[in-house]
Design an enzyme around this catalytic site. Structure first.
Site, PDB file in Angstrom:
ATOM      1  N   LYS A  98       0.877  -1.174   0.000  1.00  0.00           N
ATOM      2  CA  LYS A  98       0.000   0.000   0.000  1.00  0.00           C
ATOM      3  C   LYS A  98       0.913   1.223   0.000  1.00  0.00           C
ATOM      4  CE  LYS A  98      -4.283  -1.396   2.282  1.00  0.00           C
ATOM      5  NZ  LYS A  98      -4.317  -2.622   1.529  1.00  0.00           N
ATOM      6  N   ASP A 132      -1.477  -1.878  -4.260  1.00  0.00           N
ATOM      7  CA  ASP A 132      -2.900  -1.847  -3.902  1.00  0.00           C
ATOM      8  C   ASP A 132      -3.497  -0.489  -4.258  1.00  0.00           C
ATOM      9  OD1 ASP A 132      -2.441  -4.285  -2.729  1.00  0.00           O
ATOM     10  OD2 ASP A 132      -3.007  -3.672  -0.698  1.00  0.00           O
ATOM     11  N   ARG A 182      -4.795  -5.564 -11.539  1.00  0.00           N
ATOM     12  CA  ARG A 182      -5.616  -6.427 -10.679  1.00  0.00           C
ATOM     13  C   ARG A 182      -6.947  -5.706 -10.487  1.00  0.00           C
ATOM     14  NH1 ARG A 182      -4.363  -5.546  -4.894  1.00  0.00           N
ATOM     15  NH2 ARG A 182      -2.575  -6.915  -4.939  1.00  0.00           N
ATOM     16  N   ALA A 187     -13.129  -1.618  -1.728  1.00  0.00           N
ATOM     17  CA  ALA A 187     -13.400  -1.974  -0.334  1.00  0.00           C
ATOM     18  C   ALA A 187     -13.631  -0.797   0.603  1.00  0.00           C
ATOM     19  CB  ALA A 187     -12.222  -2.802   0.192  1.00  0.00           C
ATOM     20  N   LYS A 199     -24.681  -2.425  -5.318  1.00  0.00           N
ATOM     21  CA  LYS A 199     -23.841  -3.583  -5.662  1.00  0.00           C
ATOM     22  C   LYS A 199     -24.049  -4.034  -7.108  1.00  0.00           C
ATOM     23  CE  LYS A 199     -22.866  -8.324  -4.276  1.00  0.00           C
ATOM     24  NZ  LYS A 199     -21.734  -8.371  -5.175  1.00  0.00           N
ATOM     25  N   THR A 228     -11.297 -11.409  -6.946  1.00  0.00           N
ATOM     26  CA  THR A 228     -12.700 -11.515  -6.530  1.00  0.00           C
ATOM     27  C   THR A 228     -12.998 -12.923  -6.030  1.00  0.00           C
ATOM     28  OG1 THR A 228     -14.999 -11.244  -7.244  1.00  0.00           O
ATOM     29  CG2 THR A 228     -13.481 -12.100  -8.897  1.00  0.00           C
ATOM     30  N   HIS A 229     -14.012 -12.999  -5.147  1.00  0.00           N
ATOM     31  CA  HIS A 229     -14.502 -14.312  -4.685  1.00  0.00           C
ATOM     32  C   HIS A 229     -15.865 -14.598  -5.280  1.00  0.00           C
ATOM     33  CE1 HIS A 229     -12.229 -12.111  -1.590  1.00  0.00           C
ATOM     34  NE2 HIS A 229     -11.511 -13.201  -1.610  1.00  0.00           N
ATOM     35  N   ARG A 290     -12.714  -3.971   7.200  1.00  0.00           N
ATOM     36  CA  ARG A 290     -13.132  -3.975   5.784  1.00  0.00           C
ATOM     37  C   ARG A 290     -13.609  -5.370   5.364  1.00  0.00           C
ATOM     38  NH1 ARG A 290      -8.664  -0.316   5.176  1.00  0.00           N
ATOM     39  NH2 ARG A 290      -7.302  -1.886   4.294  1.00  0.00           N
TER      40      ARG A 290
HETATM   41  C1  LIG Z   1      -6.626 -10.398  -4.171  1.00  0.00           C
HETATM   42  C2  LIG Z   1      -7.447  -9.238  -3.734  1.00  0.00           C
HETATM   43  C3  LIG Z   1      -6.860  -7.994  -3.626  1.00  0.00           C
HETATM   44  C4  LIG Z   1      -7.623  -6.887  -3.246  1.00  0.00           C
HETATM   45  N1  LIG Z   1      -7.034  -5.649  -3.228  1.00  0.00           N
HETATM   46  C5  LIG Z   1      -7.827  -4.564  -3.012  1.00  0.00           C
HETATM   47  C6  LIG Z   1      -7.302  -3.243  -3.143  1.00  0.00           C
HETATM   48  O1  LIG Z   1      -6.120  -3.032  -3.422  1.00  0.00           O
HETATM   49  N2  LIG Z   1      -8.148  -2.203  -2.934  1.00  0.00           N
HETATM   50  C7  LIG Z   1      -9.478  -2.379  -2.625  1.00  0.00           C
HETATM   51  O2  LIG Z   1     -10.212  -1.400  -2.504  1.00  0.00           O
HETATM   52  N3  LIG Z   1      -9.971  -3.626  -2.449  1.00  0.00           N
HETATM   53  C8  LIG Z   1      -9.192  -4.715  -2.634  1.00  0.00           C
HETATM   54  N4  LIG Z   1      -9.736  -5.965  -2.493  1.00  0.00           N
HETATM   55  C9  LIG Z   1     -11.083  -6.126  -1.893  1.00  0.00           C
HETATM   56  C10 LIG Z   1     -12.175  -6.011  -2.944  1.00  0.00           C
HETATM   57  O3  LIG Z   1     -12.302  -4.660  -3.354  1.00  0.00           O
HETATM   58  C11 LIG Z   1     -13.550  -6.476  -2.385  1.00  0.00           C
HETATM   59  O4  LIG Z   1     -13.896  -5.677  -1.295  1.00  0.00           O
HETATM   60  C12 LIG Z   1     -13.585  -7.921  -1.946  1.00  0.00           C
HETATM   61  O5  LIG Z   1     -12.848  -8.742  -2.820  1.00  0.00           O
HETATM   62  C13 LIG Z   1     -15.059  -8.441  -1.918  1.00  0.00           C
HETATM   63  O6  LIG Z   1     -15.603  -8.399  -3.181  1.00  0.00           O
HETATM   64  P1  LIG Z   1     -15.792  -9.677  -4.144  1.00  0.00           P
HETATM   65  O7  LIG Z   1     -15.223  -9.340  -5.471  1.00  0.00           O
HETATM   66  O8  LIG Z   1     -15.225 -10.888  -3.515  1.00  0.00           O
HETATM   67  O9  LIG Z   1     -17.329  -9.802  -4.409  1.00  0.00           O
HETATM   68  P2  LIG Z   1     -18.617  -9.813  -3.482  1.00  0.00           P
HETATM   69  O10 LIG Z   1     -19.747  -9.779  -4.413  1.00  0.00           O
HETATM   70  O11 LIG Z   1     -18.510  -8.785  -2.403  1.00  0.00           O
HETATM   71  O12 LIG Z   1     -18.527 -11.236  -2.796  1.00  0.00           O
HETATM   72  C14 LIG Z   1     -18.764 -12.439  -3.503  1.00  0.00           C
HETATM   73  C15 LIG Z   1     -18.858 -13.561  -2.469  1.00  0.00           C
HETATM   74  O13 LIG Z   1     -17.566 -13.794  -1.906  1.00  0.00           O
HETATM   75  C16 LIG Z   1     -17.688 -14.068  -0.512  1.00  0.00           C
HETATM   76  N5  LIG Z   1     -17.000 -13.002   0.247  1.00  0.00           N
HETATM   77  C17 LIG Z   1     -16.588 -11.805  -0.228  1.00  0.00           C
HETATM   78  N6  LIG Z   1     -15.975 -11.097   0.754  1.00  0.00           N
HETATM   79  C18 LIG Z   1     -16.049 -11.867   1.858  1.00  0.00           C
HETATM   80  C19 LIG Z   1     -15.602 -11.695   3.204  1.00  0.00           C
HETATM   81  N7  LIG Z   1     -14.938 -10.598   3.613  1.00  0.00           N
HETATM   82  N8  LIG Z   1     -15.845 -12.695   4.086  1.00  0.00           N
HETATM   83  C20 LIG Z   1     -16.469 -13.835   3.698  1.00  0.00           C
HETATM   84  N9  LIG Z   1     -16.923 -14.046   2.443  1.00  0.00           N
HETATM   85  C21 LIG Z   1     -16.704 -13.087   1.543  1.00  0.00           C
HETATM   86  C22 LIG Z   1     -19.165 -14.090  -0.184  1.00  0.00           C
HETATM   87  O14 LIG Z   1     -19.607 -15.419  -0.290  1.00  0.00           O
HETATM   88  C23 LIG Z   1     -19.763 -13.236  -1.275  1.00  0.00           C
HETATM   89  O15 LIG Z   1     -21.095 -13.556  -1.544  1.00  0.00           O
HETATM   90  C24 LIG Z   1      -8.996  -7.073  -2.892  1.00  0.00           C
HETATM   91  C25 LIG Z   1      -9.580  -8.330  -3.000  1.00  0.00           C
HETATM   92  C26 LIG Z   1      -8.835  -9.401  -3.423  1.00  0.00           C
HETATM   93  C27 LIG Z   1      -9.503 -10.739  -3.547  1.00  0.00           C
END
Ligand SMILES: Cc1cc2nc3c(=O)[nH]c(=O)nc-3n(C[C@H](O)[C@H](O)[C@H](O)COP(=O)(O)OP(=O)(O)OC[C@H]3O[C@@H](n4cnc5c(N)ncnc54)[C@H](O)[C@@H]3O)c2cc1C
Length: 307
Positions: A98, A132, A182, A187, A199, A228-229, A290
């Protein structure tokens, strides 16, 4: 943005709350769900385990908003040591930083010089340096530092956030650099004129940007990484990659340690390039809040630990 998410994100910036909660055992235990431990060696050991399962990793020391140059220099030296250890242990591991942890707010030029040193060391170690993206007020400075680093080193990538209204234009402005991007949803707590509050709009923006990245990846103009997850999003991206004739090895999926671990392995076993971002260090309060905000149902996990 949901009420619970907004409250949790505001709370993540409270020093008072950080002092109250950080020392509580139930809270420490709950945070451990998302990190293997506070020590660097905990993260390196976890990276070794992921490597055995065919997955790479990305290591990041928790911390942000450092304003003193001396403290920022310590952070830089810490990461230089991390890259030494990655090389010594022959780990398929990258590093993610960061810029406010490297003193961006105190001195942008000092921060640039530290990033250049880290990129050089990452290159030597056959690793990769990720930057980041933090709150929207840092986006211009972050992209400026990224441009300067990318002009000198190929192995540097930057995160872009799909929730920001400005991101499509930022992406276009970076393409001439052949960047590594990426893409994440975002967040932080941002006002509606800066970031999409709903969303479904964020998801739609994410997929549009993903399509654009894949189109450029097909012409070898960008290295796309999807952080993303969201499994249905990942499926759509993989289908779009096939449609745009992008080789599976040209893009990666990155997820956070402790979230959807079984799916991370399943994705890797189905031929996708998967990396797990592993956080460590003691400054985990804002970062953990977060994670709670991303899925307010996680708060129940904390409460269960209290009971
Ligand atoms: C590798 C990586 C790097 C990242 N770097 C940054 C960055 O530099 N700056 C930034 O602003 N954000 C960063 N993020 C965070 C990102 O912005 C999201 O806030 C976060 O990934 C949740 O969004 P999602 O894409 O997983 O989708 P969502 O639609 O929010 O989640 C999809 C599903 O994933 C699961 N899930 C998601 N988050 C969680 C949690 N915290 N606990 C449990 N289950 C969860 C749930 O089942 C959810 O339904 C990063 C995320 C990842 C994976």
């Amino acid at each position: 943005m949901g009420f619970a998410r907004s409250v949790l994100l505001k709370a993540s910036r409270s020093q008072w709350l950080a002092r109250q909660l950080r020392e509580r055992r139930f809270f420490q235990k709950a945070a451990r769900r998302f990190m293997p431990g506070e020590a660097l060696d905990d993260a390196l050991d976890a990276a070794g385990q992921f490597a055995k399962a065919g997955m790479g990793s990305v290591l990041t020391e928790l911390g942000e908003q450092v304003t003193s140059r001396a403290e920022a220099a310590q952070v830089r030296d810490h990461y230089l040591g991390v890259l030494d250890k990655i090389q010594r242990r022959k780990l398929p591991a990258h590093v993610s930083i960061k810029l406010t942890h490297l003193g961006l707010e105190g001195s942008r030029e000092g921060c640039v010089q530290d990033v250049l040193k880290l990129a050089a060391r990452a290159d030597q170690a056959r690793s990769f340096l990720w930057i980041d993206m933090e709150e929207s007020r840092y986006v211009d400075a972050t992209l400026d530092v990224y441009r300067r680093a990318k002009a000198e080193w190929p192995n540097v990538g930057v995160c872009l956030q799909a929730y920001l209204r400005r991101t499509p234009a930022d992406l276009e402005s970076l393409l001439s650099l052949s960047p590594a991007i990426r893409l994440v949803k975002g967040a932080y707590n941002e006002p509606a004129d800066v970031a999409f509050p709903k969303k479904r709009d964020v998801d739609a923006a994410y997929f549009q940007l993903a399509q654009r990245l894949l189109g450029e990846a097909g012409r070898q103009r960008v290295k796309p990484v999807f952080g993303t997850h969201d499994l249905s999003m990942i499926e759509r991206i993989r289908q779009n990659a096939v449609a745009q004739k992008v080789a599976p090895s040209s893009c990666e999926f990155h997820m956070l340690y402790g979230i959807r671990a079984a799916e991370q392995r399943a994705l890797a076993s189905h031929g996708a390039e998967v990396r797990v971002l592993i956080s460590y260090g003691s400054a985990w309060f804002a970062w953990y809040m977060r994670r709670l905000a991303e899925r307010p149902a996680n708060v129940w996990f904390v409460l269960r630990n209290v009971v």
